[in-house]
Motif scaffolding. Structure first.
Motif, PDB file in Angstrom:
ATOM      1  N   ASN A   7       0.844  -1.187   0.000  1.00 21.88           N
ATOM      2  CA  ASN A   7       0.000   0.000   0.000  1.00 21.88           C
ATOM      3  C   ASN A   7       0.886   1.246   0.000  1.00 21.88           C
ATOM      4  OD1 ASN A   7      -1.799   2.063   0.395  1.00 21.88           O
ATOM      5  ND2 ASN A   7      -2.737   1.212   2.233  1.00 21.88           N
ATOM      6  N   PRO A   8       1.030   1.904  -1.162  1.00 24.78           N
ATOM      7  CA  PRO A   8       1.910   3.077  -1.235  1.00 24.78           C
ATOM      8  C   PRO A   8       1.399   4.275  -0.433  1.00 24.78           C
ATOM      9  CG  PRO A   8       0.740   2.782  -3.302  1.00 24.78           C
ATOM     10  CD  PRO A   8       0.420   1.589  -2.436  1.00 24.78           C
ATOM     11  N   LEU A   9       0.138   4.263  -0.033  1.00 25.04           N
ATOM     12  CA  LEU A   9      -0.427   5.369   0.737  1.00 25.04           C
ATOM     13  C   LEU A   9      -0.361   5.127   2.246  1.00 25.04           C
ATOM     14  CD1 LEU A   9      -3.565   6.176  -1.431  1.00 25.04           C
ATOM     15  CD2 LEU A   9      -1.407   7.421  -1.332  1.00 25.04           C
ATOM     16  N   HIS A  10       0.141   3.980   2.651  1.00 22.45           N
ATOM     17  CA  HIS A  10       0.206   3.662   4.073  1.00 22.45           C
ATOM     18  C   HIS A  10       1.087   4.672   4.800  1.00 22.45           C
ATOM     19  CE1 HIS A  10       0.070   1.331   7.709  1.00 22.45           C
ATOM     20  NE2 HIS A  10       1.390   1.364   7.791  1.00 22.45           N
ATOM     21  N   GLY A  11       0.526   5.259   5.843  1.00 20.42           N
ATOM     22  CA  GLY A  11       1.277   6.217   6.652  1.00 20.42           C
ATOM     23  C   GLY A  11       1.216   7.650   6.159  1.00 20.42           C
ATOM     24  N   LEU A  21      -0.702  17.813  -3.395  1.00 21.80           N
ATOM     25  CA  LEU A  21      -1.353  17.995  -4.697  1.00 21.80           C
ATOM     26  C   LEU A  21      -1.553  19.475  -5.012  1.00 21.80           C
ATOM     27  CD1 LEU A  21      -4.024  15.144  -4.692  1.00 21.80           C
ATOM     28  CD2 LEU A  21      -2.034  15.332  -6.200  1.00 21.80           C
ATOM     29  N   GLU A  22      -1.986  20.235  -4.019  1.00 21.92           N
ATOM     30  CA  GLU A  22      -2.214  21.664  -4.236  1.00 21.92           C
ATOM     31  C   GLU A  22      -0.908  22.373  -4.557  1.00 21.92           C
ATOM     32  OE1 GLU A  22      -2.384  25.761  -3.808  1.00 21.92           O
ATOM     33  OE2 GLU A  22      -1.444  24.594  -2.216  1.00 21.92           O
ATOM     34  N   ALA A  23       0.157  22.012  -3.871  1.00 19.20           N
ATOM     35  CA  ALA A  23       1.461  22.633  -4.128  1.00 19.20           C
ATOM     36  C   ALA A  23       1.973  22.277  -5.516  1.00 19.20           C
ATOM     37  CB  ALA A  23       2.467  22.195  -3.064  1.00 19.20           C
ATOM     38  N   HIS A  24       1.726  21.054  -5.949  1.00 19.62           N
ATOM     39  CA  HIS A  24       2.231  20.595  -7.250  1.00 19.62           C
ATOM     40  C   HIS A  24       1.373  21.093  -8.414  1.00 19.62           C
ATOM     41  CE1 HIS A  24       4.544  17.933  -9.853  1.00 19.62           C
ATOM     42  NE2 HIS A  24       3.402  17.581 -10.415  1.00 19.62           N
ATOM     43  N   TYR A  25       0.056  20.969  -8.286  1.00 21.59           N
ATOM     44  CA  TYR A  25      -0.855  21.282  -9.396  1.00 21.59           C
ATOM     45  C   TYR A  25      -1.581  22.618  -9.244  1.00 21.59           C
ATOM     46  CZ  TYR A  25      -0.438  16.350 -10.777  1.00 21.59           C
ATOM     47  OH  TYR A  25       0.027  15.131 -11.172  1.00 21.59           O
ATOM     48  N   GLY A  26      -1.920  22.992  -8.017  1.00 20.36           N
ATOM     49  CA  GLY A  26      -2.738  24.179  -7.786  1.00 20.36           C
ATOM     50  C   GLY A  26      -4.212  23.817  -7.762  1.00 20.36           C
ATOM     51  N   TRP A  27      -4.999  24.668  -7.110  1.00 15.42           N
ATOM     52  CA  TRP A  27      -6.437  24.411  -6.969  1.00 15.42           C
ATOM     53  C   TRP A  27      -7.162  24.384  -8.312  1.00 15.42           C
ATOM     54  CZ3 TRP A  27      -7.566  22.203  -2.730  1.00 15.42           C
ATOM     55  CH2 TRP A  27      -7.021  22.595  -1.516  1.00 15.42           C
ATOM     56  N   VAL A  62      -8.831  11.406  -5.597  1.00 17.76           N
ATOM     57  CA  VAL A  62      -7.721  12.226  -5.102  1.00 17.76           C
ATOM     58  C   VAL A  62      -6.502  11.344  -4.830  1.00 17.76           C
ATOM     59  CG1 VAL A  62      -6.959  13.645  -3.150  1.00 17.76           C
ATOM     60  CG2 VAL A  62      -9.164  14.085  -4.229  1.00 17.76           C
ATOM     61  N   GLU A  63      -6.715  10.204  -4.200  1.00 13.67           N
ATOM     62  CA  GLU A  63      -5.605   9.300  -3.911  1.00 13.67           C
ATOM     63  C   GLU A  63      -4.969   8.780  -5.195  1.00 13.67           C
ATOM     64  OE1 GLU A  63      -7.502   6.470  -1.320  1.00 13.67           O
ATOM     65  OE2 GLU A  63      -7.037   7.651   0.467  1.00 13.67           O
ATOM     66  N   ASN A  64      -5.781   8.477  -6.200  1.00 12.44           N
ATOM     67  CA  ASN A  64      -5.236   8.016  -7.481  1.00 12.44           C
ATOM     68  C   ASN A  64      -4.418   9.099  -8.169  1.00 12.44           C
ATOM     69  OD1 ASN A  64      -6.294   5.439  -7.220  1.00 12.44           O
ATOM     70  ND2 ASN A  64      -8.158   5.918  -8.343  1.00 12.44           N
ATOM     71  N   LEU A  65      -4.885  10.340  -8.100  1.00 15.30           N
ATOM     72  CA  LEU A  65      -4.127  11.453  -8.677  1.00 15.30           C
ATOM     73  C   LEU A  65      -2.804  11.625  -7.939  1.00 15.30           C
ATOM     74  CD1 LEU A  65      -3.969  13.763 -10.727  1.00 15.30           C
ATOM     75  CD2 LEU A  65      -5.139  15.213  -9.065  1.00 15.30           C
ATOM     76  N   TYR A  66      -2.818  11.450  -6.629  1.00 15.13           N
ATOM     77  CA  TYR A  66      -1.605  11.556  -5.826  1.00 15.13           C
ATOM     78  C   TYR A  66      -0.596  10.475  -6.224  1.00 15.13           C
ATOM     79  CZ  TYR A  66       1.368  11.982  -1.679  1.00 15.13           C
ATOM     80  OH  TYR A  66       2.438  12.150  -0.841  1.00 15.13           O
ATOM     81  N   LEU A  67      -1.075   9.248  -6.395  1.00 11.20           N
ATOM     82  CA  LEU A  67      -0.187   8.160  -6.815  1.00 11.20           C
ATOM     83  C   LEU A  67       0.389   8.429  -8.196  1.00 11.20           C
ATOM     84  CD1 LEU A  67      -2.204   5.074  -5.531  1.00 11.20           C
ATOM     85  CD2 LEU A  67      -0.090   6.016  -4.578  1.00 11.20           C
ATOM     86  N   LYS A  68      -0.425   8.975  -9.082  1.00 11.17           N
ATOM     87  CA  LYS A  68       0.042   9.330 -10.422  1.00 11.17           C
ATOM     88  C   LYS A  68       1.132  10.409 -10.339  1.00 11.17           C
ATOM     89  CE  LYS A  68      -1.736  11.107 -14.800  1.00 11.17           C
ATOM     90  NZ  LYS A  68      -2.906  11.631 -15.495  1.00 11.17           N
ATOM     91  N   MET A  69       0.939  11.382  -9.454  1.00 15.54           N
ATOM     92  CA  MET A  69       1.926  12.442  -9.270  1.00 15.54           C
ATOM     93  C   MET A  69       3.241  11.864  -8.746  1.00 15.54           C
ATOM     94  SD  MET A  69       1.886  15.703  -6.665  1.00 15.54           S
ATOM     95  CE  MET A  69       2.402  14.685  -5.280  1.00 15.54           C
ATOM     96  N   GLN A  73       6.867  11.939 -10.585  1.00 15.95           N
ATOM     97  CA  GLN A  73       8.048  12.519  -9.954  1.00 15.95           C
ATOM     98  C   GLN A  73       9.186  11.507  -9.905  1.00 15.95           C
ATOM     99  OE1 GLN A  73       6.485  13.878  -6.185  1.00 15.95           O
ATOM    100  NE2 GLN A  73       6.064  15.919  -6.986  1.00 15.95           N
ATOM    101  N   ALA A  74       8.882  10.251  -9.621  1.00 17.61           N
ATOM    102  CA  ALA A  74       9.909   9.213  -9.574  1.00 17.61           C
ATOM    103  C   ALA A  74      10.509   8.995 -10.962  1.00 17.61           C
ATOM    104  CB  ALA A  74       9.313   7.909  -9.038  1.00 17.61           C
ATOM    105  N   TYR A  75       9.675   9.045 -11.987  1.00 18.99           N
ATOM    106  CA  TYR A  75      10.147   8.864 -13.359  1.00 18.99           C
ATOM    107  C   TYR A  75      11.080  10.017 -13.746  1.00 18.99           C
ATOM    108  CZ  TYR A  75      10.156   8.535 -18.437  1.00 18.99           C
ATOM    109  OH  TYR A  75      10.541   8.455 -19.748  1.00 18.99           O
ATOM    110  N   LYS A  76      10.691  11.233 -13.401  1.00 22.40           N
ATOM    111  CA  LYS A  76      11.535  12.390 -13.713  1.00 22.40           C
ATOM    112  C   LYS A  76      12.882  12.312 -12.998  1.00 22.40           C
ATOM    113  CE  LYS A  76       7.780  15.522 -14.804  1.00 22.40           C
ATOM    114  NZ  LYS A  76       6.981  16.685 -14.392  1.00 22.40           N
ATOM    115  N   LYS A  77      12.874  11.829 -11.745  1.00 26.04           N
ATOM    116  CA  LYS A  77      14.129  11.674 -11.005  1.00 26.04           C
ATOM    117  C   LYS A  77      15.021  10.628 -11.652  1.00 26.04           C
ATOM    118  CE  LYS A  77      13.001  13.118  -6.341  1.00 26.04           C
ATOM    119  NZ  LYS A  77      12.850  12.699  -4.936  1.00 26.04           N
ATOM    120  N   SER A  78      14.401   9.575 -12.195  1.00 17.62           N
ATOM    121  CA  SER A  78      15.186   8.505 -12.796  1.00 17.62           C
ATOM    122  C   SER A  78      15.858   8.955 -14.100  1.00 17.62           C
ATOM    123  CB  SER A  78      14.326   7.278 -13.062  1.00 17.62           C
ATOM    124  OG  SER A  78      13.423   7.506 -14.129  1.00 17.62           O
ATOM    125  N   LEU A  79      15.321   9.987 -14.714  1.00 14.57           N
ATOM    126  CA  LEU A  79      15.914  10.510 -15.950  1.00 14.57           C
ATOM    127  C   LEU A  79      17.160  11.345 -15.682  1.00 14.57           C
ATOM    128  CD1 LEU A  79      12.737  11.541 -17.967  1.00 14.57           C
ATOM    129  CD2 LEU A  79      14.129   9.502 -18.253  1.00 14.57           C
TER     130      LEU A  79
END
Length: 80
Positions: A7-11, A21-27, A62-69, A73-79
């Motif tokens: 569960n990637p959302l655990h904790g 999400l708000e900081a990354h995408y905005g309202w 909202v949780e699915n959008l967070y996981l997508k974000m 971010q992980a993909y961009k870091k790997s590049l």
């Protein structure tokens, strides 16, 4: 306390998810992507928490959008 390795959302608290999400995408983007009033009319973390805690289908979106974000971010870091 049980561990939940699959569960990637655990904790992660819902408040942290909304804040990130708000900081990354905005309202505006959140309101466009997930069409719920708490993101479109006078959006605040407090109003979003209140609504999402009572509305499972919206919280799931909202949780699915967070996981997508996080995945993006992980993909961009790997590049780098």
């Amino acid at each position: 306390m049980e561990t939940q390795p699959n569960n990637p959302l655990h904790g992660i608290k819902l408040e942290q998810i909304i804040t990130d999400l708000e900081a990354h995408y905005g309202w505006e983007y959140l309101g466009h992507t997930i069409k719920i009033r708490c993101f479109n009319e006078n959006p605040t973390v407090k109003s979003s928490l209140k609504f999402l805690r009572r509305t499972p289908w919206a919280r799931t979106k909202v949780e699915n959008l967070y996981l997508k974000m996080l995945k993006s971010q992980a993909y961009k870091k790997s590049l780098n």
